[in-house]
Design a protein around this motif. Structure first.
Motif, PDB file in Angstrom:
ATOM      1  N   ARG A   1       0.719  -1.219   0.404  1.00 16.39           N
ATOM      2  CA  ARG A   1      -0.015   0.245   0.099  1.00 16.39           C
ATOM      3  C   ARG A   1       0.854   1.094   0.037  1.00 16.39           C
ATOM      4  NH1 ARG A   1      -4.920  -1.891   3.907  1.00 16.39           N
ATOM      5  NH2 ARG A   1      -6.323  -3.059   1.956  1.00 16.39           N
ATOM      6  N   ARG A   2       1.942   1.610   0.630  1.00 15.39           N
ATOM      7  CA  ARG A   2       3.506   2.909   0.684  1.00 15.39           C
ATOM      8  C   ARG A   2       2.606   3.270  -1.181  1.00 15.39           C
ATOM      9  NH1 ARG A   2       7.279  -0.221   4.410  1.00 15.39           N
ATOM     10  NH2 ARG A   2       6.522  -0.667   6.139  1.00 15.39           N
ATOM     11  N   TRP A   3       2.436   2.055  -2.362  1.00 19.87           N
ATOM     12  CA  TRP A   3       3.119   2.671  -3.463  1.00 19.87           C
ATOM     13  C   TRP A   3       1.820   3.376  -4.201  1.00 19.87           C
ATOM     14  CZ3 TRP A   3       6.573  -1.623  -2.452  1.00 19.87           C
ATOM     15  CH2 TRP A   3       7.649  -1.535  -3.476  1.00 19.87           C
ATOM     16  N   CYS A   4       1.351   3.085  -2.914  1.00 20.47           N
ATOM     17  CA  CYS A   4       0.285   4.069  -3.437  1.00 20.47           C
ATOM     18  C   CYS A   4       0.533   5.652  -3.378  1.00 20.47           C
ATOM     19  CB  CYS A   4      -1.229   3.891  -2.909  1.00 20.47           C
ATOM     20  SG  CYS A   4      -3.042   4.404  -3.357  1.00 20.47           S
ATOM     21  N   GLN A   5       1.410   6.507  -4.735  1.00 16.54           N
ATOM     22  CA  GLN A   5       1.765   7.950  -4.694  1.00 16.54           C
ATOM     23  C   GLN A   5       1.303   9.321  -5.536  1.00 16.54           C
ATOM     24  OE1 GLN A   5       3.806   9.313  -1.695  1.00 16.54           O
ATOM     25  NE2 GLN A   5       3.034   6.778  -0.474  1.00 16.54           N
ATOM     26  N   PRO A   6       0.957   9.612  -5.020  1.00 10.55           N
ATOM     27  CA  PRO A   6       0.539  10.741  -6.465  1.00 10.55           C
ATOM     28  C   PRO A   6       1.603  11.202  -7.185  1.00 10.55           C
ATOM     29  CG  PRO A   6       0.695  12.281  -3.820  1.00 10.55           C
ATOM     30  CD  PRO A   6       1.061  10.433  -3.509  1.00 10.55           C
ATOM     31  N   PRO A   7       1.510  10.632  -8.319  1.00 10.68           N
ATOM     32  CA  PRO A   7      -0.111  11.538  -9.112  1.00 10.68           C
ATOM     33  C   PRO A   7      -0.920   9.979  -9.184  1.00 10.68           C
ATOM     34  CG  PRO A   7       1.229  10.894 -11.065  1.00 10.68           C
ATOM     35  CD  PRO A   7       2.486  10.479  -9.483  1.00 10.68           C
ATOM     36  N   GLY A   8      -0.569   8.876  -9.148  1.00 10.97           N
ATOM     37  CA  GLY A   8      -1.092   7.890  -8.966  1.00 10.97           C
ATOM     38  C   GLY A   8      -0.469   6.369  -9.230  1.00 10.97           C
ATOM     39  N   LEU A   9      -1.177   5.623  -9.172  1.00 14.28           N
ATOM     40  CA  LEU A   9      -0.710   3.643  -8.914  1.00 14.28           C
ATOM     41  C   LEU A   9      -1.386   3.068 -10.092  1.00 14.28           C
ATOM     42  CD1 LEU A   9       1.638   1.767  -7.681  1.00 14.28           C
ATOM     43  CD2 LEU A   9      -0.197   1.431  -6.166  1.00 14.28           C
ATOM     44  N   VAL A  10      -0.046   2.049 -11.486  1.00 16.47           N
ATOM     45  CA  VAL A  10      -0.791   0.923 -11.919  1.00 16.47           C
ATOM     46  C   VAL A  10      -0.020  -0.122 -10.826  1.00 16.47           C
ATOM     47  CG1 VAL A  10      -1.009  -0.264 -13.653  1.00 16.47           C
ATOM     48  CG2 VAL A  10      -0.369   2.347 -13.515  1.00 16.47           C
ATOM     49  N   ALA A  11      -0.697  -1.165 -10.482  1.00 17.97           N
ATOM     50  CA  ALA A  11      -0.093  -2.759  -9.896  1.00 17.97           C
ATOM     51  C   ALA A  11      -0.770  -4.043 -10.114  1.00 17.97           C
ATOM     52  CB  ALA A  11      -0.903  -1.956  -8.518  1.00 17.97           C
ATOM     53  N   ASP A  12      -0.070  -4.735 -10.168  1.00 15.21           N
ATOM     54  CA  ASP A  12       0.023  -5.686 -10.718  1.00 15.21           C
ATOM     55  C   ASP A  12      -0.116  -7.504 -10.155  1.00 15.21           C
ATOM     56  OD1 ASP A  12       1.093  -8.172 -12.037  1.00 15.21           O
ATOM     57  OD2 ASP A  12       2.571  -6.648 -12.699  1.00 15.21           O
ATOM     58  N   GLY A  13      -0.955  -8.110 -10.213  1.00 13.19           N
ATOM     59  CA  GLY A  13      -0.943  -9.464  -8.940  1.00 13.19           C
ATOM     60  C   GLY A  13      -1.743 -10.352  -9.498  1.00 13.19           C
ATOM     61  N   ARG A  14      -1.690 -10.442  -7.946  1.00 14.92           N
ATOM     62  CA  ARG A  14      -3.528 -11.578  -8.056  1.00 14.92           C
ATOM     63  C   ARG A  14      -4.262 -10.833  -7.874  1.00 14.92           C
ATOM     64  NH1 ARG A  14       0.752 -13.398 -10.165  1.00 14.92           N
ATOM     65  NH2 ARG A  14       1.336 -15.284 -10.807  1.00 14.92           N
ATOM     66  N   ASP A  15      -4.124 -10.050  -6.576  1.00 12.77           N
ATOM     67  CA  ASP A  15      -5.320  -9.524  -5.224  1.00 12.77           C
ATOM     68  C   ASP A  15      -4.977  -7.919  -5.222  1.00 12.77           C
ATOM     69  OD1 ASP A  15      -2.880  -9.324  -3.677  1.00 12.77           O
ATOM     70  OD2 ASP A  15      -3.811  -9.782  -2.189  1.00 12.77           O
ATOM     71  N   MET A  16      -4.875  -7.249  -6.154  1.00 14.82           N
ATOM     72  CA  MET A  16      -4.695  -5.585  -6.533  1.00 14.82           C
ATOM     73  C   MET A  16      -6.013  -4.926  -5.973  1.00 14.82           C
ATOM     74  SD  MET A  16      -1.617  -5.249  -6.270  1.00 14.82           S
ATOM     75  CE  MET A  16      -1.540  -6.928  -5.078  1.00 14.82           C
ATOM     76  N   GLY A  17      -7.111  -5.784  -7.517  1.00 12.82           N
ATOM     77  CA  GLY A  17      -8.328  -5.297  -7.123  1.00 12.82           C
ATOM     78  C   GLY A  17      -8.771  -5.949  -6.284  1.00 12.82           C
ATOM     79  N   THR A  18      -8.934  -6.150  -5.496  1.00  7.68           N
ATOM     80  CA  THR A  18      -9.762  -7.603  -4.236  1.00  7.68           C
ATOM     81  C   THR A  18      -9.289  -7.173  -2.779  1.00  7.68           C
ATOM     82  OG1 THR A  18      -8.503  -9.329  -4.505  1.00  7.68           O
ATOM     83  CG2 THR A  18     -10.545  -9.310  -5.603  1.00  7.68           C
ATOM     84  N   VAL A  19      -8.706  -7.439  -2.880  1.00  4.81           N
ATOM     85  CA  VAL A  19      -7.672  -6.642  -1.392  1.00  4.81           C
ATOM     86  C   VAL A  19      -6.939  -5.908  -1.379  1.00  4.81           C
ATOM     87  CG1 VAL A  19      -6.541  -7.915   0.599  1.00  4.81           C
ATOM     88  CG2 VAL A  19      -7.883  -9.599  -1.163  1.00  4.81           C
ATOM     89  N   VAL A  20      -6.190  -5.368  -1.552  1.00  8.46           N
ATOM     90  CA  VAL A  20      -4.759  -4.668  -1.363  1.00  8.46           C
ATOM     91  C   VAL A  20      -5.248  -3.198  -1.576  1.00  8.46           C
ATOM     92  CG1 VAL A  20      -2.375  -4.083  -1.855  1.00  8.46           C
ATOM     93  CG2 VAL A  20      -2.942  -6.565  -2.159  1.00  8.46           C
ATOM     94  N   PHE A  21      -5.742  -3.168  -3.647  1.00  7.59           N
ATOM     95  CA  PHE A  21      -6.783  -1.434  -3.480  1.00  7.59           C
ATOM     96  C   PHE A  21      -8.030  -1.601  -4.411  1.00  7.59           C
ATOM     97  CE2 PHE A  21      -2.263  -2.026  -4.826  1.00  7.59           C
ATOM     98  CZ  PHE A  21      -1.612  -0.625  -3.133  1.00  7.59           C
ATOM     99  N   PRO A  22      -8.778  -2.360  -2.733  1.00  9.67           N
ATOM    100  CA  PRO A  22     -10.334  -2.160  -3.642  1.00  9.67           C
ATOM    101  C   PRO A  22     -10.736  -1.372  -4.135  1.00  9.67           C
ATOM    102  CG  PRO A  22     -10.150  -1.726  -1.021  1.00  9.67           C
ATOM    103  CD  PRO A  22      -8.478  -2.421  -1.529  1.00  9.67           C
ATOM    104  N   HIS A  23     -10.235   0.104  -3.591  1.00 10.44           N
ATOM    105  CA  HIS A  23     -10.880   1.455  -3.992  1.00 10.44           C
ATOM    106  C   HIS A  23     -10.903   1.652  -5.752  1.00 10.44           C
ATOM    107  CE1 HIS A  23      -6.945   2.083  -2.591  1.00 10.44           C
ATOM    108  NE2 HIS A  23      -6.853   3.381  -3.482  1.00 10.44           N
ATOM    109  N   ALA A  24      -9.978   0.772  -6.217  1.00 13.38           N
ATOM    110  CA  ALA A  24      -8.665   1.480  -7.463  1.00 13.38           C
ATOM    111  C   ALA A  24     -10.163   1.959  -8.400  1.00 13.38           C
ATOM    112  CB  ALA A  24      -8.668  -0.298  -7.618  1.00 13.38           C
ATOM    113  N   VAL A  25      -9.958   2.674  -9.427  1.00 14.06           N
ATOM    114  CA  VAL A  25     -10.531   3.079 -10.104  1.00 14.06           C
ATOM    115  C   VAL A  25     -10.314   2.532 -11.189  1.00 14.06           C
ATOM    116  CG1 VAL A  25      -8.997   5.061 -11.031  1.00 14.06           C
ATOM    117  CG2 VAL A  25     -11.823   5.384 -10.998  1.00 14.06           C
TER     118      VAL A  25
END
Ligand code: DC
Length: 235
Positions: free
Chosen positions: A129-153
């Protein structure tokens, strides 16, 4: 780099995040990195974190059924990311460049096994979660959208047939001058899929609000364009 930032950003939910989840070899790393470069966003390769912990466990002979020992490594391993002269990102463990070692099939396999432990996943959650810094983040993995960044746009779930994923991995290894057997790669991919999709904690699955892209018959450029089109609408 975000890994060295202390504490969380204020109101991280206001920072735009794009997640790209999918099975091994679906091309999510390449796609996520290109989208991040294009938007000028930070990029998190969460699989690299699991792989570094796997490598640290192999180096320290920590058993893959020792969740406490593995969680300690996940929480404390001195992981850093550094830009190289040719524009790539090197992964450092204790200051040593381990980027090439992380790509070995044995390390990927170990990463998939240690990733089944809740204690390991919890220890890596805050680091990610520390990677979530301005101006934005693109994260790849298995649970990025389900667990780590559920608020992803924007949440992408990237798939491709197991056969095409084995072919792509084969091509990558041959290009790097490494030897590879396509039948062996296919059975490794199927085995890893089974573990990633069916583990009890944070299994690989499409978030309910994700957009699925099947890249079997698409080029990297075509997938990147699809994601950037979505970004134009949603960001
Ligand atoms: O994306 P990759 O192949 O580098 O990931 C290696 C392993 O790490 C993968 O088989 C499962 C695990 N992993 C995970 O469980 N959750 C993530 N967000 C990323 C990777």
């Amino acid at each position: 780099m975000p890994e060295s930032v202390t504490g969380n950003s204020p109101e991280p939910e206001k920072i735009p995040v794009i997640t790209v989840d999918g099975p091994s070899g679906s091309g999510k790393g390449t796609i996520a990195r290109r989208v991040a470069d294009h938007l000028g966003f930070h990029f998190l390769d969460s699989g690299a974190l699991y792989r570094v912990v796997a490598l640290a466990s192999l180096n320290t002979r920590t058993a893959d059924d020792d969740p406490e020992g593995l969680a300690r490594l996940a929480a404390t391993a001195p992981i850093d990311f550094a830009h190289t002269d040719n524009g790539d990102v090197a992964v450092l463990l204790g200051g040593q460049d381990v980027t090439q070692q992380l790509r070995a099939e044995a390390v990927g396999d170990c990463a998939s096994r240690i990733a089944t432990h809740a204690a390991v996943r919890d220890a890596l959650l805050q680091r990610q979660r520390r990677w979530c810094q301005p101006p934005g983040l693109v994260a790849d993995g298995r649970d990025m959208g389900t667990v780590v960044f559920p608020h992803a746009v924007i949440k992408i779930f990237l798939t491709a047939s197991a056969e095409i994923r084995a072919e792509r991995r084969h091509k990558q290894l041959i290009e790097k001058g490494m030897s590879a057997n396509i039948g062996g790669l296919l059975s490794d991919i199927l085995e890893r899929d089974d573990r990633d999709y069916n583990r009890k904690i944070a299994p690989l699955k499409a978030a309910e609000d994700s957009i699925e892209i099947d890249s079997t018959a698409l080029s990297v450029a075509q997938v990147v364009t699809k994601v950037l089109d979505l970004a134009t609408i949603r960001l």
